[in-house]
Motif scaffolding. Structure first.
Motif, short mmCIF file in Angstrom:
data_model
loop_
_atom_site.label_atom_id
_atom_site.label_comp_id
_atom_site.label_asym_id
_atom_site.label_seq_id
_atom_site.Cartn_x
_atom_site.Cartn_y
_atom_site.Cartn_z
N PRO A 121 -4.90 -13.29 2.17
CA PRO A 121 -3.66 -13.23 2.95
C PRO A 121 -3.76 -12.20 4.07
CG PRO A 121 -3.37 -12.11 0.84
CD PRO A 121 -4.73 -12.75 0.80
N VAL A 122 -3.02 -12.44 5.13
CA VAL A 122 -2.98 -11.51 6.27
C VAL A 122 -1.86 -10.51 6.03
CG1 VAL A 122 -2.66 -11.30 8.75
CG2 VAL A 122 -3.82 -13.31 7.82
N VAL A 214 -3.51 -0.17 0.60
CA VAL A 214 -3.39 -1.54 0.11
C VAL A 214 -2.55 -2.31 1.10
CG1 VAL A 214 -2.39 -3.00 -1.68
CG2 VAL A 214 -3.66 -0.95 -2.32
N GLY A 215 -3.03 -3.48 1.52
CA GLY A 215 -2.27 -4.32 2.43
C GLY A 215 -1.32 -5.22 1.66
N LEU A 216 -0.10 -5.40 2.19
CA LEU A 216 0.89 -6.25 1.54
C LEU A 216 1.32 -7.36 2.50
CD1 LEU A 216 3.25 -3.58 -0.13
CD2 LEU A 216 1.30 -4.78 -1.14
N THR A 217 1.39 -8.56 1.97
CA THR A 217 1.89 -9.72 2.71
C THR A 217 3.24 -10.09 2.12
OG1 THR A 217 -0.37 -10.50 3.06
CG2 THR A 217 1.42 -12.07 3.44
N LEU A 218 4.31 -9.97 2.91
CA LEU A 218 5.66 -10.19 2.42
C LEU A 218 6.31 -11.42 3.02
CD1 LEU A 218 6.93 -6.48 2.59
CD2 LEU A 218 5.65 -7.61 0.76
N LYS A 221 5.16 -18.38 1.80
CA LYS A 221 5.48 -18.94 0.49
C LYS A 221 5.00 -18.08 -0.65
CE LYS A 221 5.47 -23.76 2.07
NZ LYS A 221 4.87 -25.11 1.87
N VAL A 222 3.95 -17.28 -0.42
CA VAL A 222 3.42 -16.40 -1.46
C VAL A 222 3.29 -14.98 -0.91
CG1 VAL A 222 2.17 -18.23 -2.64
CG2 VAL A 222 1.02 -16.94 -0.83
N ALA A 223 3.33 -14.02 -1.82
CA ALA A 223 3.09 -12.63 -1.45
C ALA A 223 1.61 -12.32 -1.65
CB ALA A 223 3.95 -11.70 -2.30
N GLY A 224 1.13 -11.26 -1.02
CA GLY A 224 -0.28 -10.94 -1.14
C GLY A 224 -0.54 -9.45 -1.20
N LEU A 225 -1.58 -9.06 -1.94
CA LEU A 225 -2.07 -7.69 -2.01
C LEU A 225 -3.55 -7.73 -1.66
CD1 LEU A 225 0.33 -7.84 -4.28
CD2 LEU A 225 -0.60 -5.66 -5.01
N ASP A 228 -10.24 -3.52 0.34
CA ASP A 228 -11.51 -3.87 0.96
C ASP A 228 -12.29 -4.93 0.17
OD1 ASP A 228 -11.01 -2.11 3.00
OD2 ASP A 228 -12.15 -0.46 2.10
N ALA A 229 -12.14 -4.91 -1.16
CA ALA A 229 -12.98 -5.80 -1.98
C ALA A 229 -12.20 -6.90 -2.69
CB ALA A 229 -13.73 -4.96 -3.03
N ARG A 230 -10.90 -6.76 -2.83
CA ARG A 230 -10.14 -7.71 -3.64
C ARG A 230 -8.87 -8.16 -2.93
NH1 ARG A 230 -10.43 -5.01 -9.74
NH2 ARG A 230 -12.70 -5.12 -9.94
N TYR A 231 -8.36 -9.29 -3.40
CA TYR A 231 -7.02 -9.70 -2.97
C TYR A 231 -6.37 -10.54 -4.06
CZ TYR A 231 -8.85 -14.35 -1.52
OH TYR A 231 -9.42 -15.60 -1.48
N THR A 232 -5.06 -10.56 -4.02
CA THR A 232 -4.26 -11.32 -4.98
C THR A 232 -3.14 -12.01 -4.22
OG1 THR A 232 -4.63 -9.67 -6.70
CG2 THR A 232 -2.83 -11.19 -7.05
N THR A 233 -2.81 -13.23 -4.62
CA THR A 233 -1.61 -13.89 -4.12
C THR A 233 -0.67 -14.14 -5.29
OG1 THR A 233 -2.51 -16.13 -4.38
CG2 THR A 233 -2.90 -15.02 -2.27
#
Length: 370
Positions: A121-122, A214-218, A221-225, A228-233
């Protein structure tokens, strides 16, 4: 596929992703982790109905490829190894995990049945990872995911406005809130946010970098974290039916007091030993520098009374009754030596506020009838 990779990194990634998988999924492939070797990296991904996890690890890729392995079993096996490196090889429908002289073989799951893995996610902005993790821990206590008809009770709200991110949650009977610094990726001053499952968010945060941003996508349709190495939606929760608990925050208090958290927690726990009825409650008296904590057991006839040395700031004496667990949750999440307690009446919510220049954490809790 043939890969050599540091065991600790692989163990952390597989454990984190496997922890998000359903224990008994209706689609067998969703019990798997997708491992893809390409270039100088191995990616580990997991997909459930409402969450995606993805880790990128440095690896020595001898033969590229993509496989799907049983997630929870693989994570448990890798966690038991103690070697520095693990070799992953694939042959005849099985993956072999080799650590020194130890070997473990896993039957591969069909790749064709594996769901699509969401892309990175951006971020809409960034927060300090450690500070965000603490904020999530502090507010998640005010959630209740057991009410299926009202899923918002099990969610944590993330709201960005200007240079602040507000993290808060409510289960209708209490609210916990913390505000932390937020660095938006654009110059927009719009207010926007998302409601996500508290347990999923807490698990996701544990896998993020312990230090750094930590980057957050708010949006979307989905949120994101991301780090540098990982991401979650994470899937959003419907906010329908939720009443904003901020409307119950009083403009001013009738009575206020400051108490040492450790003493008040200890006194409350002792009172809980007595208040063991089906609907337990403890009574706390404010009005002087001595704060009284009492409880009576209707079944046993036992009575407990304790006194905590606090600081009465202002206002008349008020005695309030609380459900013990609800009060203890807030006190133990404060994170400061002292707590400031604001009251308006014995039937209106009480506000617990951190006494600190580094935290604006506050916890609103409803009393019970005397």
């Amino acid at each position: 596929m043939k890969v050599r990779i540091p065991r600790r990194a692989l163990a952390d990634a597989t454990s984190w992703s496997a922890g998000h998988l359903a224990a008994k999924p209706t689609v067998p492939a969703r019990a798997g982790l997708a491992l893809e070797a390409r270039g100088v990296h191995l990616t580990v991904a997991g997909v459930d109905w409402d969450v995606t996890t993805h880790s990128t690890l440095d690896a020595d890729v001898l033969e590229p490829g993509l496989i799907v392995i049983p997630g929870r079993l693989a994570a448990q096996v890798i966690a038991t190894y103690r070697s520095d490196l693990i070799d992953i090889t694939v042959d005849d429908g099985r993956a072999t995990l080799s650590a020194d002289r130890d070997q473990f073989m896993l039957t591969l799951l069909p790749e064709a049945d594996y769901p699509a893995i969401a892309g990175r996610p951006v971020p809409d902005g960034t927060v300090d990872g450690a500070e965000f993790a603490e904020a999530v821990r502090q507010v998640a206590i005010a959630t209740d995911p057991t009410v299926a008809a009202e899923p918002w009770r099990g969610g944590v709200q993330l709201t960005a406005e200007g240079d602040r991110l507000t993290v808060w949650a409510t289960d209708r009977y209490r609210m916990a809130e913390r505000s932390i610094a937020w660095t938006p990726t654009s110059s927009s001053q719009d207010t926007f946010g998302v409601l996500v499952p508290a347990r999923r968010l807490a698990d996701a945060v544990k896998g993020m970098a312990a230090t750094g941003d930590v980057g957050l996508t708010l949006h979307g349709k989905v949120a994101g974290l991301t780090d540098d190495a990982r991401y979650t939606t994470l899937s959003r929760i419907d906010e329908h039916g939720r009443k904003d608990p901020h409307q119950y925050l009083p403009a001013e208090f009738v009575t206020e007091a400051i108490a040492p958290v450790d003493q008040l927690v200890a006194a409350t726990k002792r009172a809980c030993l007595v208040a063991t009825d089906r609907k337990p409650k403890i009574l706390i008296g404010f009005g002087t520098d001595e704060i009284s904590v009492r409880a009576a057991g209707e079944d046993t006839g036992a009575v407990a009374m304790d006194v905590v040395d606090g600081q009465h700031i202002d206002g008349p004496a008020i005695q309030m009754a609380f459900q013990p667990t609800a009060l203890l949750d807030g006190l133990q999440a404060i994170g400061t030596d002292d707590v400031r307690i604001g009251l308006t009446s014995n039937i209106r919510p009480a506000l617990l506020h951190a006494v600190s220049d580094d935290s604006d954490y506050r916890y609103l809790v409803m009393p019970v009838r005397l």
